[in-house]
Design a protein around this motif. Structure first.
Motif, PDB file in Angstrom:
ATOM      1  N   ALA A  38       0.823  -1.217   0.000  1.00  0.00           N
ATOM      2  CA  ALA A  38       0.000   0.000   0.000  1.00  0.00           C
ATOM      3  C   ALA A  38       0.855   1.264   0.000  1.00  0.00           C
ATOM      4  O   ALA A  38       0.562   2.230  -0.706  1.00  0.00           O
ATOM      5  N   GLU A  39       1.932   1.234   0.808  1.00  0.00           N
ATOM      6  CA  GLU A  39       2.711   2.453   1.037  1.00  0.00           C
ATOM      7  C   GLU A  39       3.807   2.663  -0.005  1.00  0.00           C
ATOM      8  O   GLU A  39       4.488   3.691   0.025  1.00  0.00           O
ATOM      9  N   HIS A  40       3.983   1.696  -0.901  1.00  0.00           N
ATOM     10  CA  HIS A  40       4.995   1.837  -1.961  1.00  0.00           C
ATOM     11  C   HIS A  40       4.691   3.112  -2.755  1.00  0.00           C
ATOM     12  O   HIS A  40       3.548   3.361  -3.124  1.00  0.00           O
ATOM     13  N   MET A  41       5.712   3.910  -3.023  1.00  0.00           N
ATOM     14  CA  MET A  41       5.474   5.216  -3.665  1.00  0.00           C
ATOM     15  C   MET A  41       4.923   5.079  -5.093  1.00  0.00           C
ATOM     16  O   MET A  41       4.363   6.037  -5.622  1.00  0.00           O
ATOM     17  N   ASP A  42       5.076   3.908  -5.706  1.00  0.00           N
ATOM     18  CA  ASP A  42       4.473   3.699  -7.033  1.00  0.00           C
ATOM     19  C   ASP A  42       3.007   3.273  -6.928  1.00  0.00           C
ATOM     20  O   ASP A  42       2.337   3.106  -7.947  1.00  0.00           O
ATOM     21  N   ILE A  43       2.537   3.024  -5.700  1.00  0.00           N
ATOM     22  CA  ILE A  43       1.178   2.490  -5.524  1.00  0.00           C
ATOM     23  C   ILE A  43       0.291   3.478  -4.760  1.00  0.00           C
ATOM     24  O   ILE A  43      -0.618   4.065  -5.320  1.00  0.00           O
ATOM     25  N   ARG A  44       0.533   3.635  -3.462  1.00  0.00           N
ATOM     26  CA  ARG A  44      -0.296   4.483  -2.581  1.00  0.00           C
ATOM     27  C   ARG A  44      -1.789   4.175  -2.781  1.00  0.00           C
ATOM     28  O   ARG A  44      -2.580   5.029  -3.178  1.00  0.00           O
TER      29      ARG A  44
ATOM     30  N   GLU B  18      -3.704   3.203 -14.182  1.00  0.00           N
ATOM     31  CA  GLU B  18      -2.269   2.997 -14.423  1.00  0.00           C
ATOM     32  C   GLU B  18      -1.557   2.537 -13.136  1.00  0.00           C
ATOM     33  O   GLU B  18      -0.740   1.612 -13.169  1.00  0.00           O
ATOM     34  N   VAL B  19      -1.910   3.191 -12.025  1.00  0.00           N
ATOM     35  CA  VAL B  19      -1.311   2.817 -10.740  1.00  0.00           C
ATOM     36  C   VAL B  19      -1.608   1.354 -10.423  1.00  0.00           C
ATOM     37  O   VAL B  19      -0.743   0.600  -9.964  1.00  0.00           O
TER      38      VAL B  19
END
Lengths: 97, 392
Positions: free
Chosen positions: B154-160, B227-228
């Motif tokens: 969840a916290e991955h900067m490519d995901i959030r 896209e995310v």
């Protein structure tokens, strides 16, 4: 203004620039226009205080004209206006008239 | 050294939350999730965590408070079940649309009416399109492991994006199972320090959450969200690989059990996979090439990988623990969509089982596998979607 493509947007539509409501003119939403009648105004500035936007201009501590670009015609200023001797200093007038 | 204990699924996930020590947790009790947050609230009362626990008046408020806390810049978790998840419905879309990495274990339970407190998957399937990532768990160990990994995903900067972790109500939530806990320090290092993205409490950089977006931009925001979501699969595998290093337990998009050389297979979510695997072993002993696929990542659904894992089969039964009235079961729809891109594909049927906590028994798996043997032989399907374990 060129509209942004999907790759240029901030995550979650978060607005990172503060105070940008100024760029968004909402006056066209108005169905009723508040009209200021200067001779009935006691300069209490209640209208300036109560306006939910920034449609009431004040110059040198005194009430000035409306900035109609940001007035949605909510009528709060007219409601709150105490007027002078029973005569309102703000009245709402239908836009189409 | 791992600690080996006998605990319930709820207890295991509460322990994961204790080890992660989120900043804020807003929750409302609902069966069968209640025990999870009750145990976590004890950790709060006993000073075992620094979490600000917000007791709210409903699940709608619970999710609203989580959204506020997450936007403010905190690491946030909650948990719910059934009607609670249903009551969160509008806020689920907002959490995902605002790209807030909230973590929510969902202890699966049926939805009313008729009123029922026992397990099926109707609750989480209702959140399918909300934009939340969904990880499903066969047992307490997987629920614990998924909860820890969920924070990293969840916290991955490519995901959030927010993550739901599903486990079966009562069957897993309340039953005592063997579990290996990681050490507190291992979990702490694994999840790392929380990094906020555009936090409201960064008062030197004022910002606004939740603006009105009209037709000139809304479509673009949704395209960006899509896209995310396409990045999620990569991150899930990266996080699983790192998790394996500290736990020795391997996770992917799904669990493929004796599937490689199989001719017939069951596709099934969560706890019922365990029962099915036992029956598959018995069929294997009889010389029947049976296998199983148990999805772990349900949203986003790994269509290509699932199709690749199933393409060599002759007949498949997808078992759904929820129904879409007037449609096929939700898992069946996904597996069918995955297979329909293939030039030639296995025969596929759909069984609805276990609604409202009806036991899924070995004989149900046997019945399904016997039917698959027949379909593989004759290449004929009589009924596509059918209820099993139901009285006439």
């Amino acid at each position: 203004m060129k509209l942004k493509g999907w790759k240029e947007l901030t995550p979650g539509a978060v607005i990172l620039e503060a105070g940008n409501a100024e760029e968004f003119k909402t006056g066209s939403w108005r169905a009723f226009r508040p009209v200021w009648i200067e001779e009935n105004c006691i300069q209490c500035l209640f209208c300036w205080l109560y306006c939910p936007d920034m449609a009431i201009k004040v110059k040198d501590g005194k009430r000035a004209e409306y900035d109609y670009d940001y007035c949605k015609g909510c009528g709060i200023c007219a409601l709150e206006c105490p007027g002078k001797k029973g005569q309102k200093a703000i009245v709402m007038v239908e836009e189409s008239r | 050294m791992a600690r080996v204990l006998a605990v319930s699924g709820n207890e295991a996930v509460a322990e994961a939350l204790r080890q992660i020590n989120p900043d804020v947790c807003a929750a409302y009790p609902i069966t069968p999730q209640t025990e999870l947050m009750q145990r976590f609230s004890s950790f709060v009362s006993d000073g075992k965590v620094d979490t600000e626990l917000i007791l709210v008046e409903s699940e709608h408020s619970a999710m609203s408070a989580c959204i506020g806390a997450s936007a403010a810049g905190g690491r946030v978790a909650t948990a719910t079940s059934s009607q609670g998840l249903a009551l969160m419905w509008e806020m689920l879309y907002i959490a995902a649309g605002l790209r807030l990495p909230i973590i929510m274990p969902v202890v699966n339970r049926a939805l009313s009416a008729p009123l029922n407190i026992h397990c099926d998957h109707t609750d989480a399937m209702g959140a399918r399109d909300s934009g939340w990532i969904q990880l499903w768990s066969e047992n307490a160990q997987e629920a614990y492991d998924n909860t820890i990994q969920a924070f990293r995903i969840a916290e991955h900067m490519d995901i959030r994006l927010p993550v739901i972790i599903c486990m079966d109500g009562f069957i897993i939530g309340h039953s005592i199972q063997r579990i290996e806990y990681l050490e507190d320090s291992e979990v702490k290092n694994f999840v790392g320090e929380y990094k906020a993205l555009n936090p409201i409490l960064d008062i030197d950089n004022p910002k606004s959450y939740g603006p009105l977006i009209l037709p000139d931009l809304f479509h673009e925001y949704k395209r960006a969200q899509h896209e995310v979501t396409t990045n999620v699969k990569r991150v899930v595998l990266e996080v699983a690989e790192e998790f394996e290093k500290i736990s020795g337990r391997k996770y992917g998009f799904f669990d493929a059990y004796r599937l490689e050389d199989a001719e017939i297979a069951i596709v099934i979510l969560n706890s019922a996979a365990g029962t099915s695997k036992d029956v598959i072993d018995e069929f294997r002993d009889r010389g029947i090439k049976a296998g199983l696929l148990k999805p772990r990542l349900f949203r986003p659904f790994p269509y290509e990988e699932v199709a690749d894992a199933l393409k060599h089969l002759r007949a498949i039964c997808v078992l759904d623990r929820s129904d879409s009235f007037g449609g096929y079961g939700p898992l069946f729809l996904e597996v069918s969509s995955a297979l329909c891109q293939l030039e030639s594909r296995p025969k596929i049927i759909n069984k609805i089982y276990g609604l409202g906590g009806r036991d899924y028994l070995p004989q149900h798996a046997e019945q399904v596998l016997e039917e698959l043997i027949e379909i593989a032989k004759t290449e004929k399907i009589s009924i596509i979607k059918e209820y099993i374990g139901v009285r006439e």
